[in-house]
Design a protein around this motif. Structure first.
Motif, PDB file in Angstrom:
ATOM      1  N   ASP A 138       8.785 108.187  75.728  1.00 13.28           N
ATOM      2  CA  ASP A 138       7.753 107.369  76.385  1.00 13.28           C
ATOM      3  C   ASP A 138       7.221 106.372  75.362  1.00 13.28           C
ATOM      4  N   THR A 139       8.049 105.356  75.054  1.00 11.37           N
ATOM      5  CA  THR A 139       7.780 104.499  73.894  1.00 11.37           C
ATOM      6  C   THR A 139       7.036 103.217  74.243  1.00 11.37           C
ATOM      7  N   LYS A 140       6.194 103.268  75.272  1.00  9.04           N
ATOM      8  CA  LYS A 140       5.364 102.095  75.543  1.00  9.04           C
ATOM      9  C   LYS A 140       4.439 101.853  74.364  1.00  9.04           C
ATOM     10  N   ILE A 141       3.997 100.631  74.219  1.00  6.68           N
ATOM     11  CA  ILE A 141       3.246 100.215  73.031  1.00  6.68           C
ATOM     12  C   ILE A 141       1.944 100.993  72.877  1.00  6.68           C
ATOM     13  N   SER A 142       1.356 101.456  73.970  1.00  7.43           N
ATOM     14  CA  SER A 142       0.082 102.179  73.883  1.00  7.43           C
ATOM     15  C   SER A 142       0.240 103.564  73.268  1.00  7.43           C
ATOM     16  N   ASN A 143       1.481 103.998  73.025  1.00  6.33           N
ATOM     17  CA  ASN A 143       1.703 105.293  72.385  1.00  6.33           C
ATOM     18  C   ASN A 143       1.930 105.168  70.877  1.00  6.33           C
ATOM     19  N   VAL A 144       1.433 104.059  70.310  1.00  6.12           N
ATOM     20  CA  VAL A 144       1.419 103.869  68.858  1.00  6.12           C
ATOM     21  C   VAL A 144      -0.009 103.549  68.440  1.00  6.12           C
ATOM     22  N   LEU A 145      -0.458 104.179  67.372  1.00  4.46           N
ATOM     23  CA  LEU A 145      -1.743 103.812  66.780  1.00  4.46           C
ATOM     24  C   LEU A 145      -1.508 102.731  65.736  1.00  4.46           C
ATOM     25  N   PHE A 146      -2.352 101.689  65.761  1.00  8.65           N
ATOM     26  CA  PHE A 146      -2.292 100.593  64.798  1.00  8.65           C
ATOM     27  C   PHE A 146      -3.562 100.580  63.952  1.00  8.65           C
ATOM     28  N   ASP A 147      -3.441 100.049  62.729  1.00  9.61           N
ATOM     29  CA  ASP A 147      -4.630  99.863  61.913  1.00  9.61           C
ATOM     30  C   ASP A 147      -5.247  98.495  62.204  1.00  9.61           C
ATOM     31  N   LYS A 148      -6.281  98.123  61.456  1.00 13.09           N
ATOM     32  CA  LYS A 148      -7.000  96.886  61.752  1.00 13.09           C
ATOM     33  C   LYS A 148      -6.145  95.644  61.534  1.00 13.09           C
ATOM     34  N   ASN A 149      -5.050  95.785  60.782  1.00 13.54           N
ATOM     35  CA  ASN A 149      -4.137  94.665  60.540  1.00 13.54           C
ATOM     36  C   ASN A 149      -2.909  94.695  61.443  1.00 13.54           C
ATOM     37  N   ASP A 150      -2.963  95.537  62.471  1.00 14.17           N
ATOM     38  CA  ASP A 150      -1.854  95.711  63.422  1.00 14.17           C
ATOM     39  C   ASP A 150      -0.589  96.267  62.771  1.00 14.17           C
ATOM     40  N   LYS A 151      -0.774  97.066  61.722  1.00 12.50           N
ATOM     41  CA  LYS A 151       0.334  97.806  61.146  1.00 12.50           C
ATOM     42  C   LYS A 151       0.386  99.186  61.801  1.00 12.50           C
ATOM     43  N   GLY A 152       1.585  99.645  62.125  1.00 16.89           N
ATOM     44  CA  GLY A 152       1.716 100.928  62.781  1.00 16.89           C
ATOM     45  C   GLY A 152       1.292 102.081  61.892  1.00 16.89           C
ATOM     46  N   LEU A 153       0.519 103.007  62.462  1.00 15.49           N
ATOM     47  CA  LEU A 153       0.062 104.192  61.736  1.00 15.49           C
ATOM     48  C   LEU A 153       0.882 105.421  62.106  1.00 15.49           C
ATOM     49  N   CYS A 154       1.015 105.677  63.402  1.00 15.92           N
ATOM     50  CA  CYS A 154       1.748 106.854  63.862  1.00 15.92           C
ATOM     51  C   CYS A 154       1.980 106.755  65.364  1.00 15.92           C
ATOM     52  N   VAL A 155       2.855 107.613  65.876  1.00 14.94           N
ATOM     53  CA  VAL A 155       3.058 107.688  67.317  1.00 14.94           C
ATOM     54  C   VAL A 155       2.170 108.799  67.870  1.00 14.94           C
ATOM     55  N   ILE A 156       1.758 108.649  69.116  1.00 15.50           N
ATOM     56  CA  ILE A 156       0.867 109.609  69.762  1.00 15.50           C
ATOM     57  C   ILE A 156       1.421 109.978  71.134  1.00 15.50           C
ATOM     58  N   ASP A 157       0.679 110.825  71.850  1.00 11.59           N
ATOM     59  CA  ASP A 157       1.052 111.304  73.185  1.00 11.59           C
ATOM     60  C   ASP A 157       2.453 111.908  73.159  1.00 11.59           C
ATOM     61  N   LEU A 158       2.530 113.122  72.646  1.00 14.78           N
ATOM     62  CA  LEU A 158       3.812 113.778  72.387  1.00 14.78           C
ATOM     63  C   LEU A 158       4.235 114.736  73.500  1.00 14.78           C
ATOM     64  N   ASP A 159       3.629 114.612  74.674  1.00 13.07           N
ATOM     65  CA  ASP A 159       3.939 115.525  75.776  1.00 13.07           C
ATOM     66  C   ASP A 159       5.403 115.461  76.192  1.00 13.07           C
ATOM     67  N   THR A 160       6.004 114.288  76.080  1.00 12.91           N
ATOM     68  CA  THR A 160       7.381 114.111  76.553  1.00 12.91           C
ATOM     69  C   THR A 160       8.416 114.274  75.441  1.00 12.91           C
ATOM     70  N   VAL A 161       7.997 114.693  74.250  1.00 16.44           N
ATOM     71  CA  VAL A 161       8.954 114.876  73.153  1.00 16.44           C
ATOM     72  C   VAL A 161       9.882 116.044  73.488  1.00 16.44           C
ATOM     73  N   MET A 162      11.165 115.726  73.552  1.00 15.23           N
ATOM     74  CA  MET A 162      12.201 116.713  73.859  1.00 15.23           C
ATOM     75  C   MET A 162      13.483 116.279  73.155  1.00 15.23           C
ATOM     76  N   ALA A 163      14.500 117.112  73.248  1.00 14.30           N
ATOM     77  CA  ALA A 163      15.820 116.683  72.801  1.00 14.30           C
ATOM     78  C   ALA A 163      16.296 115.567  73.727  1.00 14.30           C
ATOM     79  N   GLY A 164      16.848 114.511  73.153  1.00 14.60           N
ATOM     80  CA  GLY A 164      17.310 113.395  73.977  1.00 14.60           C
ATOM     81  C   GLY A 164      18.185 112.452  73.180  1.00 14.60           C
ATOM     82  N   TYR A 165      18.584 111.377  73.833  1.00 13.82           N
ATOM     83  CA  TYR A 165      19.440 110.374  73.212  1.00 13.82           C
ATOM     84  C   TYR A 165      18.607 109.140  72.847  1.00 13.82           C
ATOM     85  N   PHE A 166      19.069 108.427  71.833  1.00 17.64           N
ATOM     86  CA  PHE A 166      18.313 107.268  71.357  1.00 17.64           C
ATOM     87  C   PHE A 166      18.111 106.231  72.460  1.00 17.64           C
TER      88      PHE A 166
END
Length: 349
Positions: free
Chosen positions: A204-232
């Motif tokens: 579920d890689t929509k942009i709202s599932n990334v936390l950004f810092d004040k300079n719009d640099k990525g900090l981490c991914v969030i909302d891990l409910d859908t994390v499973m084994a899968g393909y790229f």
């Protein structure tokens, strides 16, 4: 909320509670007191039938990353006084509490190619760092979530049993979907191709599932409910589906749907900056296919629901799922029209 807070030994009369974000599945609040900020989420157990599976996955990933990459920012739930990651309140549902990452923010729509790059890099890093995690230990939180073969079968069943008037209305969309069934056949080939590897995948890689810092640099991914084994193709495909067009799947004016090639280049560069040594040559050759895979699947899901009288997604206005399906079909058309140009970007030409 008193029962929830007591599970964490927090006093409700010392906390400020406000609704937070605009998530469609889980309900979220920001909780503040004089010295700390928290995020409280209610897990939608109508969608996620087994919240304990989510908690187990997050716990295992958190433990693995803490041991292997202790400096990696991974937001794990706060444990209750009884050492649990989630709280079950009878008749109310399942809840989890996390620390709020201060001076962070989320983005609802990609407005700059740099944001696309940062998000793609973070999702790629997430999968890369977990490449040594024993994939068979991950539990399934949403069965068949990205099973395109099943989605196509559900679509054909809707053609047989669905609303006849809506089927007639949707003939042009139906013809396009059936004409491009090769996308399903390619997916089925991937399932049996050893060059494609199952990995820890966000799904579920929509942009709202990334936390950004004040300079719009990525900090981490969030909302891990859908994390499973899968393909790229699931993670890359969802980024292509949701980052490339300046408008989303609710847009009724299809003339606004277009492919922003510079955003595609940003996804490729960001993801490959982390995953270049992880992906096989054949996987890399299916980077654009990933977008077709996800857009096609979402078009199928919207249209099948429309033919079945909106029983899954529902509809806020008449023909909403018909519009959504048409929107995604147009996005897929645009992607296919630009495929040669996008391939040249990948090849650096």
């Amino acid at each position: 909320m008193e029962e929830i807070f007591s599970a964490y030994n927090l006093s409700q009369n010392q906390l400020d509670v406000e609704l937070f974000g605009n998530g469609l599945i889980n309900k979220t609040w920001r909780i503040k007191n004089s010295h700390d900020d928290y995020i409280l989420q209610k897990i939608n157990h109508t969608v996620f039938k087994h919240p304990e599976a989510i908690a187990a996955n997050v716990r295992m990933l958190a433990d693995y990353l803490a041991n292997a990459y202790p400096d990696f920012l991974f937001i794990r739930p706060i444990k209750t006084t009884t050492n649990e990651e989630i709280v079950h309140i009878h008749g109310k549902g399942y809840f989890r509490l996390c620390h709020y990452v201060r001076q962070s923010h989320t983005i609802n729509a990609v407005e700059k190619k740099e944001q696309a790059y940062e998000a793609a890099k973070k999702f790629g890093q997430f999968t890369k760092l977990l490449s040594g995690f024993p994939i068979d230990k991950l539990r399934v939180t949403l069965p068949d979530f990205h099973n395109l073969s099943l989605r196509y079968q559900q679509f054909t069943e809707a053609l047989e049993n669905g609303n006849k008037e809506r089927i007639q209305q949707s003939k042009e969309l139906i013809n396009f979907i059936t004409k491009n069934k090769k996308i399903v056949e390619t997916y089925e080939h991937i399932l049996h191709n050893p060059a494609f590897k199952l990995r820890v995948t966000h799904h579920d890689t929509k942009i709202s599932n990334v936390l950004f810092d004040k300079n719009d640099k990525g900090l981490c991914v969030i909302d891990l409910d859908t994390v499973m084994a899968g393909y790229f193709i699931s993670d890359v495909g969802d980024m292509i589906r949701t980052y490339l067009s300046p408008v989303d799947e609710e847009e009724k004016d299809f003339s606004k749907i277009k492919i922003r090639e510079e955003y595609f280049a940003a996804i490729w560069k960001g993801y490959m900056s982390e995953m270049s040594n992880e992906l096989s040559t054949e996987e890399k050759n299916h980077f654009i296919y990933a977008g077709k895979f996800m857009i096609y699947m979402q078009a199928i899901r919207f249209l099948a629901d429309y033919l079945n009288n909106d029983v899954y997604y529902g509809a806020k206005y008449k023909d909403q799922n018909f519009v959504r399906a048409g929107n995604q079909v147009m996005l897929l058309r645009r992607l296919m029209e630009n495929e040669a140009s996008l391939q040249r970007l990948i090849e650096g030409k």
